[in-house]
Scaffold this active site. Structure first.
Site, PDB file in Angstrom:
ATOM      1  N   GLU A  31      60.548  77.383  46.408  1.00  0.00           N
ATOM      2  CA  GLU A  31      60.819  78.711  45.870  1.00  0.00           C
ATOM      3  C   GLU A  31      59.593  79.572  46.082  1.00  0.00           C
ATOM      4  O   GLU A  31      58.477  79.125  45.851  1.00  0.00           O
ATOM      5  CB  GLU A  31      61.100  78.647  44.370  1.00  0.00           C
ATOM      6  CG  GLU A  31      62.328  77.884  43.990  1.00  0.00           C
ATOM      7  CD  GLU A  31      62.484  77.797  42.481  1.00  0.00           C
ATOM      8  OE1 GLU A  31      62.309  78.818  41.792  1.00  0.00           O
ATOM      9  OE2 GLU A  31      62.769  76.702  41.993  1.00  0.00           O
ATOM     10  N   ALA A  65      70.933  79.347  42.479  1.00  0.00           N
ATOM     11  CA  ALA A  65      70.521  80.567  41.780  1.00  0.00           C
ATOM     12  C   ALA A  65      69.011  80.584  41.649  1.00  0.00           C
ATOM     13  O   ALA A  65      68.363  79.527  41.601  1.00  0.00           O
ATOM     14  CB  ALA A  65      71.174  80.647  40.401  1.00  0.00           C
ATOM     15  N   ASP A  66      68.454  81.787  41.581  1.00  0.00           N
ATOM     16  CA  ASP A  66      67.020  81.947  41.363  1.00  0.00           C
ATOM     17  C   ASP A  66      66.804  83.246  40.611  1.00  0.00           C
ATOM     18  O   ASP A  66      67.455  84.252  40.898  1.00  0.00           O
ATOM     19  CB  ASP A  66      66.265  81.973  42.692  1.00  0.00           C
ATOM     20  CG  ASP A  66      64.762  81.902  42.493  1.00  0.00           C
ATOM     21  OD1 ASP A  66      64.286  80.936  41.858  1.00  0.00           O
ATOM     22  OD2 ASP A  66      64.052  82.812  42.956  1.00  0.00           O
ATOM     23  N   THR A  67      65.893  83.217  39.634  1.00  0.00           N
ATOM     24  CA  THR A  67      65.649  84.372  38.767  1.00  0.00           C
ATOM     25  C   THR A  67      64.184  84.772  38.815  1.00  0.00           C
ATOM     26  O   THR A  67      63.303  83.917  38.867  1.00  0.00           O
ATOM     27  CB  THR A  67      66.041  84.035  37.308  1.00  0.00           C
ATOM     28  OG1 THR A  67      67.426  83.643  37.284  1.00  0.00           O
ATOM     29  CG2 THR A  67      65.842  85.230  36.386  1.00  0.00           C
ATOM     30  N   GLY A 102      69.383  85.965  41.960  1.00  0.00           N
ATOM     31  CA  GLY A 102      70.139  85.799  43.189  1.00  0.00           C
ATOM     32  C   GLY A 102      71.094  84.638  43.012  1.00  0.00           C
ATOM     33  O   GLY A 102      70.746  83.621  42.402  1.00  0.00           O
TER      34      GLY A 102
END
Length: 192
Positions: A31, A65-67, A102
């Site tokens: 990430e 998902a990524d925040t 996302g």
């Protein structure tokens, strides 16, 4: 059944809340919030997670998902340590910031992506309250160093947009993309 490419207990809880039929598998994908605007970086990271797990489970639909939390144009993921958490919460205190998540589905060789933005207003926090919050341990492992569904709730003055997005998974976006891709979130045979 689909696969959630995440180790996040908050994402699992949100999917359980809506009765989704899934298994969770940690992706191990790298990430990074560097070298891209935040809303593009979170989509790229979500897609990398989903693709990494889809390579291992090609017969399943995979959700990634990524925040990130963004203040003054700078994106923050999970704090590295307590000092980093203290610094991030200090930047958020008394200010407005954006939360971007996302979302990416990988299914049958195709990718479906989206991003959600929510605006959050933090109340002012005196240094002693920042220290108490950081020492609670809650900031660790959370984008932007806080959990809106936890102790940080008492510092949230306003939210404009999706609550589940701030927790880490915008459920409406997840469901809309799943419909577009022909993915069921539920065990369609459970009631048969």
């Amino acid at each position: 059944m689909f696969i959630l490419a995440s180790a996040s207990p908050r994402r699992r809880d949100l999917l359980l809340q809506i009765g989704a039929d899934f298994a969770a598998v940690t992706s191990g994908a790298e990430e990074s919030l560097e070298e891209a605007v935040p809303h593009e970086a979170v989509v790229r990271n979500a897609l990398a997670k989903a693709r990494a797990v889809a390579a291992e489970y090609p017969e399943h639909a995979v959700l990634g998902a990524d925040t990130a939390v963004v203040v003054d144009g700078r994106a923050f993921g999970k704090p590295h340590d307590l000092a980093d958490a203290r610094r991030i919460i200090g930047l958020l205190a008394g200010r407005r910031h954006e939360v971007y998540t996302g979302v990416a589905w990988v299914y049958r060789g195709r990718a479906y992506t989206d991003v959600m933005k929510t605006i959050v207003q933090f109340a002012p926090m005196p240094p002693a309250e920042i220290e108490r919050y950081v020492r609670s341990g809650e900031p660790m492992g959370k984008a932007g160093g806080y959990a809106i569904q936890g102790r940080a709730a008492m510092y949230i003055e306003e939210i404009h947009g999706s609550y589940s997005n701030v927790v880490g998974l915008p459920l409406q976006n997840v469901a809309a993309l799943a419909r577009e891709a022909g993915i069921s979130l539920y065990d369609d045979h459970a009631d048969a």
